[in-house]
Design a protein around this motif. Structure first.
Motif, short mmCIF file in Angstrom:
data_model
loop_
_atom_site.label_atom_id
_atom_site.label_comp_id
_atom_site.label_asym_id
_atom_site.label_seq_id
_atom_site.Cartn_x
_atom_site.Cartn_y
_atom_site.Cartn_z
N GLU A 1 0.83 -1.16 -0.04
CA GLU A 1 -0.15 -0.05 -0.13
C GLU A 1 0.95 1.28 0.04
O GLU A 1 0.88 2.22 -0.77
CB GLU A 1 -0.92 0.08 1.22
N TRP A 2 1.98 1.39 0.77
CA TRP A 2 2.99 2.36 0.93
C TRP A 2 3.61 2.51 -0.57
O TRP A 2 3.80 3.56 -1.02
CB TRP A 2 3.98 2.14 1.97
N LYS A 3 3.92 1.47 -1.12
CA LYS A 3 4.64 1.46 -2.44
C LYS A 3 3.75 1.98 -3.43
O LYS A 3 4.14 2.88 -4.24
CB LYS A 3 5.04 0.17 -2.78
N SER A 4 2.56 1.66 -3.42
CA SER A 4 1.55 2.13 -4.32
C SER A 4 1.25 3.70 -4.20
O SER A 4 0.71 4.46 -5.05
CB SER A 4 0.43 1.36 -4.68
N THR A 5 1.09 3.94 -2.97
CA THR A 5 0.57 5.56 -2.60
C THR A 5 1.61 6.43 -2.34
O THR A 5 1.27 7.67 -2.40
CB THR A 5 -0.43 5.43 -1.34
N LEU A 6 2.79 6.10 -1.85
CA LEU A 6 3.73 7.38 -1.46
C LEU A 6 4.43 7.43 -2.72
O LEU A 6 5.18 6.63 -3.46
CB LEU A 6 4.50 6.67 -0.22
N GLU A 7 4.27 8.72 -3.33
CA GLU A 7 4.98 9.00 -4.37
C GLU A 7 6.11 10.23 -4.16
O GLU A 7 5.85 11.01 -3.54
CB GLU A 7 4.00 9.69 -5.47
N ILE A 8 7.20 9.93 -4.82
CA ILE A 8 8.27 10.76 -4.87
C ILE A 8 8.20 11.84 -5.78
O ILE A 8 7.85 11.71 -6.82
CB ILE A 8 9.65 10.18 -5.00
N GLU A 9 8.13 13.17 -5.40
CA GLU A 9 8.15 14.44 -6.15
C GLU A 9 9.02 14.22 -7.25
O GLU A 9 10.37 13.74 -7.16
CB GLU A 9 8.31 15.44 -5.48
N GLU A 10 8.50 14.41 -8.65
CA GLU A 10 9.43 14.31 -9.79
C GLU A 10 9.61 15.91 -10.37
O GLU A 10 8.61 16.47 -10.24
CB GLU A 10 8.91 13.55 -10.93
N PRO A 11 10.71 16.22 -11.12
CA PRO A 11 10.83 17.26 -11.65
C PRO A 11 9.74 17.43 -12.64
O PRO A 11 9.31 16.44 -13.26
CB PRO A 11 12.08 17.57 -12.39
N LEU A 12 9.25 18.64 -13.05
CA LEU A 12 8.37 18.94 -14.21
C LEU A 12 8.92 18.51 -15.73
O LEU A 12 10.15 18.93 -15.66
CB LEU A 12 7.73 20.31 -14.55
N LYS A 13 8.40 17.55 -16.24
CA LYS A 13 8.83 17.08 -17.55
C LYS A 13 9.11 18.00 -18.60
O LYS A 13 8.19 18.90 -18.85
CB LYS A 13 8.14 16.05 -18.15
N ASP A 14 10.32 18.45 -19.03
CA ASP A 14 10.34 19.03 -20.16
C ASP A 14 11.10 18.58 -21.07
O ASP A 14 12.19 17.64 -20.95
CB ASP A 14 10.48 20.72 -19.91
N ASN A 15 11.14 19.10 -22.64
CA ASN A 15 12.10 18.30 -23.53
C ASN A 15 13.40 19.14 -23.79
O ASN A 15 14.12 18.85 -24.75
CB ASN A 15 11.28 18.13 -24.75
N LEU A 16 13.46 20.27 -22.99
CA LEU A 16 14.77 21.13 -23.18
C LEU A 16 15.97 20.76 -22.08
O LEU A 16 17.05 21.08 -22.38
CB LEU A 16 14.32 22.49 -22.93
N ILE A 17 15.39 20.39 -21.04
CA ILE A 17 16.50 20.13 -20.02
C ILE A 17 16.83 18.74 -19.65
O ILE A 17 15.54 18.01 -19.36
CB ILE A 17 16.18 21.03 -18.84
N ILE A 18 17.69 18.23 -19.48
CA ILE A 18 18.23 16.89 -18.90
C ILE A 18 18.07 16.70 -17.56
O ILE A 18 18.49 17.58 -16.76
CB ILE A 18 19.64 16.29 -19.18
N HIS A 19 17.19 15.91 -16.93
CA HIS A 19 17.00 15.77 -15.41
C HIS A 19 17.93 14.24 -15.15
O HIS A 19 18.13 13.35 -16.03
CB HIS A 19 15.60 15.69 -15.19
N SER A 20 17.94 14.12 -13.82
CA SER A 20 18.69 12.96 -13.49
C SER A 20 18.11 11.52 -13.98
O SER A 20 18.81 10.90 -14.39
CB SER A 20 18.64 13.02 -11.90
N LYS A 21 16.78 11.48 -13.85
CA LYS A 21 16.34 10.01 -14.29
C LYS A 21 16.47 9.79 -15.71
O LYS A 21 16.84 8.48 -15.93
CB LYS A 21 14.75 10.07 -13.84
N ASP A 22 16.80 10.76 -16.55
CA ASP A 22 16.90 10.55 -17.83
C ASP A 22 18.35 9.92 -18.02
O ASP A 22 18.67 9.03 -18.78
CB ASP A 22 16.94 11.65 -18.70
N ILE A 23 19.43 10.52 -17.42
CA ILE A 23 20.65 10.10 -17.32
C ILE A 23 20.91 8.37 -16.93
O ILE A 23 21.16 7.42 -17.74
CB ILE A 23 21.50 10.92 -16.41
N PHE A 24 20.06 8.15 -15.70
CA PHE A 24 20.31 6.85 -15.28
C PHE A 24 19.29 5.78 -16.13
O PHE A 24 19.95 4.60 -16.01
CB PHE A 24 20.18 7.09 -13.78
N ASP A 25 18.23 6.30 -16.51
CA ASP A 25 17.43 5.42 -17.16
C ASP A 25 18.24 4.95 -18.68
O ASP A 25 18.24 3.76 -19.07
CB ASP A 25 16.31 6.03 -17.73
#
Lengths: 160, 592
Positions: free
Chosen positions: B368-392
């Motif tokens: 239940e925690w796994k499905s309801t507790l969400e970690i804030e993500e940066p707003l998606k945009d196509n101009l700037i690289i975010h951390s998740k993009d790199i590691f994905d």
């Protein structure tokens, strides 16, 4: 709270630094320290009195046990021991007081080890309490100097 | 954590008793007898004799670094990747003092090292001679043990003991100081087969009564959680950990040092706990009724506010170091012993009684925690690289490759820990206890030497990469295919993040105005180099980096504002996480 612990350690240079450094790193003061060689010339016995709360003291004992040069740690909070300190008092002695002081020395079963024109130097051994009591008695005559050793201790009975 | 430490190969150089060798030759012979293949070091005046002797060794390769700190980090990386003892050789004075950060780093993460330092001749010790520093004294609080050898005949015993102490019990760094006259003095060399140190006998086997008590407590816990620490990795106890977790369906949270110790896709896997831990891992620990802690020391990064840590939990603490038990939190059942050994014994005990798992409801609660507790993500945009993009992208590109990730220290380290695939023990190398910027890059160099068949990727920040950047030369010289990804946010990101969160955005001394140009720097060192700032081109740029034959560096210019989330503020309780929200809230604000 004061705690007494005693350790058998390698009789080598640098070992004392390891022990005192360890106590200092945990942030408390060594109240007294005595070191001397034992019946086995490769080992020294270090007796220290530290002022620390329970948890910090327990941690110090565990950390002492981790030192490679420490063979055994005796925690004299937990086991019965015989402990002694030695002290030298240089006390002012005038013609009038000299006799009284000698009486006191006898009462405390101490020894006069040096006699000067205006002083007596007294050697005494005993527990810290006894030596504290003597000190307060001699204060009335004026104590010029004190040299006091750290406490030494051995556990009671036949055990190592 | 090897219990038996007797040397197998008695192939120590057979010298006739009458044939004497120098102290320096004895040092090399000792290293050979210990099976050392690589020594990381830097020569100097008081180490000349040892450096002369090492020339004649056919078994030992010496790696000439560009700064002694890097030598220690490289040996440390080597030790983490292989489980063997890392070896460092430096000269006296500045050579020795430059190793201090490296030694402290290894000490805090319990990594086995032997650091050999030259010293001024015995006749000059204590005279403030040229390049004299009291290295034995300086390293007292940051080593497991240390030697100042004053007679050549003491060398074999000192080396045998040093390696034994470094690799057994709770591993750690040991220093050996060798005055230059001792290195020249002759001795009859015989290497002891075993180290017999009366006052050093680590406990490997758990006390059987405590093991039974632990098993009984575990069998009746309804909300248990296992906290696995670095000790699980150094003990090689991953299998035993999995067995214990599975028999009673107990969820497992790992510290940063134990990353990879538990299978990533396992349904009992909670991931990392602590300051930058997963919300469900932190919640599970806080709400648990029993914590089974293995090879972890309950550091402040794990517990948050210690007074409010897991208020309803009983604690079983398993550690090879008795001093860790009860140090930070009160313990109900202490068990001193090797992680694998003790976990195995508890598992065996449980097997006998065949208890039913009582954790069904608990696991549902965690899901239940796994499905309801969400970690804030940066707003998606196509101009700037975010951390998740790199590691994905890295995950995708290395999916089929035997890969070891090494990180520096900072935001990129926490992003890497959060987003990168876990690949098992000893495949994610990072400075846990000391948090030493400058560790990762030279450590990657050591690992590239230890594991030539693996792809070694160093994830660095634009701050930390510059703390030992001179090692680009060493890596080029030895042709090591280290791949460096600079997660470049133009600032000392973690400090900036804390200034944003806790100092109302008053940024002090955190700007790094994108100097140097890493692409040009790569050229100067003969490396492959490139930079990327367009999210569209990121994956291709990473692919080119991984495909280049030798060393390569890719400067990934990402968002300058992204935070490493979630985060527990220092001294906050573990379940009070910044950047975590309950799902379904409409007011979710995206961060930049």
């Amino acid at each position: 709270m004061l705690h007494t612990l005693s350790m058998l350690v390698d009789n080598k240079f640098g070992v004392l630094t390891r022990i005192t450094g360890l106590v200092a790193r945990r942030g408390f003061n060594i109240e007294s320290l005595a070191v001397g060689v034992t019946e086995d010339p490769t080992l020294s016995r270090v007796t220290i009195v530290v002022d620390a709360d329970e948890a910090a003291y327990e941690q110090v004992i565990k950390q002492m046990n981790k030192l490679i040069n420490v063979h055994k740690v005796y925690d004299f909070d937990k086991e019965a021991c015989v402990d002694r300190e030695l002290v030298l008092f240089k006390v002012s002695a005038t013609g009038e007081t000299r006799h009284e002081i000698i009486e006191l020395v006898n009462v405390f079963r101490a020894k006069i080890v040096d006699v000067g024109k205006t002083t007596l130097t007294i050697e005494a051994t005993g527990t810290a309490d006894k030596l504290d009591a003597m000190e307060s008695m001699f204060r009335t005559y004026g104590i010029k100097e004190i040299a006091r050793t750290g406490k030494i201790a051995l556990s009671r009975g036949a055990r190592d | 954590m090897k219990e038996s430490d007797e040397l197998k190969n008695s192939s120590t150089p057979r010298k006739e008793a009458s044939e004497k060798i120098t102290g320096a030759q004895a040092i090399i012979a000792s290293l050979e007898a210990e099976g050392v293949k690589l020594v990381f070091g830097y020569p100097g005046g008081q180490a000349l004799e040892i450096y002369d002797a090492i020339l004649d060794s056919k078994k030992i390769e010496h790696i000439l670094v560009r700064h002694e700190q890097a030598a220690v980090h490289a040996a440390d990386g080597y030790a983490r990747a292989t489980g063997d003892v890392g070896v460092v050789l430096v000269t006296s004075g500045p050579g020795a003092t430059n190793t201090i950060t490296g030694i402290t780093n290894a000490f805090l993460d319990s990594i086995p090292l032997v650091v050999i330092a030259g010293q001024v001749p015995t006749s000059a010790i204590g005279t403030d001679a040229f390049q004299e520093a009291d290295f034995a004294g300086i390293t007292l609080p940051i080593t497991k043990h240390g030697y100042l050898v004053t007679k050549a005949s003491d060398l074999p015993k000192a080396f045998r003991e040093a390696f034994h102490i470094a690799r057994t019990g709770r591993p750690g760094p040991v220093v050996i100081c060798v005055p230059s006259d001792v290195a020249c003095e002759k001795l009859s060399f015989e290497y002891p087969k075993r180290a017999n140190i009366a006052s050093y006998k680590p406990t490997y086997k758990g006390n059987s009564r405590q093991v039974k008590q632990a098993a009984a407590l575990i069998a009746c816990a309804s909300k248990p959680v296992i906290i696995a620490g670095g000790g699980v990795v150094s003990s090689g106890a991953c299998e035993e950990l999995k067995n214990l977790a599975e028999i009673l369906q107990i969820p497992v949270a790992c510290t940063l040092m134990a990353r990879g110790a538990f299978p990533a896709r396992h349904h009992l896997h909670l991931g990392q706990l602590g300051m930058h831990g997963m919300p469900w891992a932190n919640m599970a620990v806080m709400e648990s009724d029993l914590i089974i802690a293995v090879g972890t020391r309950f550091s402040d990064r794990i517990t948050g506010d210690i007074e409010r840590f897991a208020p309803g939990a009983k604690v079983i603490h398993i550690d090879i170091d008795p001093a860790e038990i009860g140090k930070n939190i009160p313990v109900d059942i202490p068990i001193v012993g090797d992680a694998g050994n003790v976990l195995g014994a508890i598992f065996h005990e449980l097997q006998k009684s065949e208890p039913e798992p009582l954790t069904m409801g608990w696991l549902e609660c965690i899901d239940e925690w796994k499905s309801t507790l969400e970690i804030e993500e940066p707003l998606k945009d196509n101009l700037i690289i975010h951390s998740k993009d790199i590691f994905d992208a890295i995950n995708e590109l290395t999916a089929e490759k035997d890969t070891i990730i090494v990180t520096e220290v900072g935001q990129h380290q926490m992003w890497a820990a959060r987003f990168l695939e876990e690949r098992g023990p000893r495949t994610f190398v990072t400075s846990g206890g000391l948090g030493a910027m400058g560790f990762g890059f030279p450590a990657a160099m050591g690992i590239a030497l230890a594991k030539p068949e693996s792809t070694v990727i160093c994830i660095a920040g634009d701050g930390s990469i510059q703390m030992n950047i001179q090692e680009m030369a060493t890596i080029a010289q030895y042709g090591l295919p280290v791949k460096v990804v600079v997660v470049d946010n133009g600032s000392l990101g973690m400090v900036k993040q804390m200034q944003e969160l806790f100092y109302m955005g008053r940024y002090s001394a955190v700007d790094l105005p994108r100097i140097p140009d890493f692409k040009l720097l790569a050229q100067a060192y003969g490396w492959y180099g490139d930079e990327v700032s367009d999210p569209e081109k990121l994956k291709e740029a990473l692919a080119l980096l991984l495909e280049c034959p030798g060393p390569g560096i890719l400067d990934v210019r990402m968002s300058t504002l992204e935070l490493a989330l979630p985060m527990v503020a220092p001294d906050s309780p573990l379940n009070k996480m910044i950047g975590v929200e309950k799902a379904g809230r409409t007011s979710r604000k995206g961060r930049r």
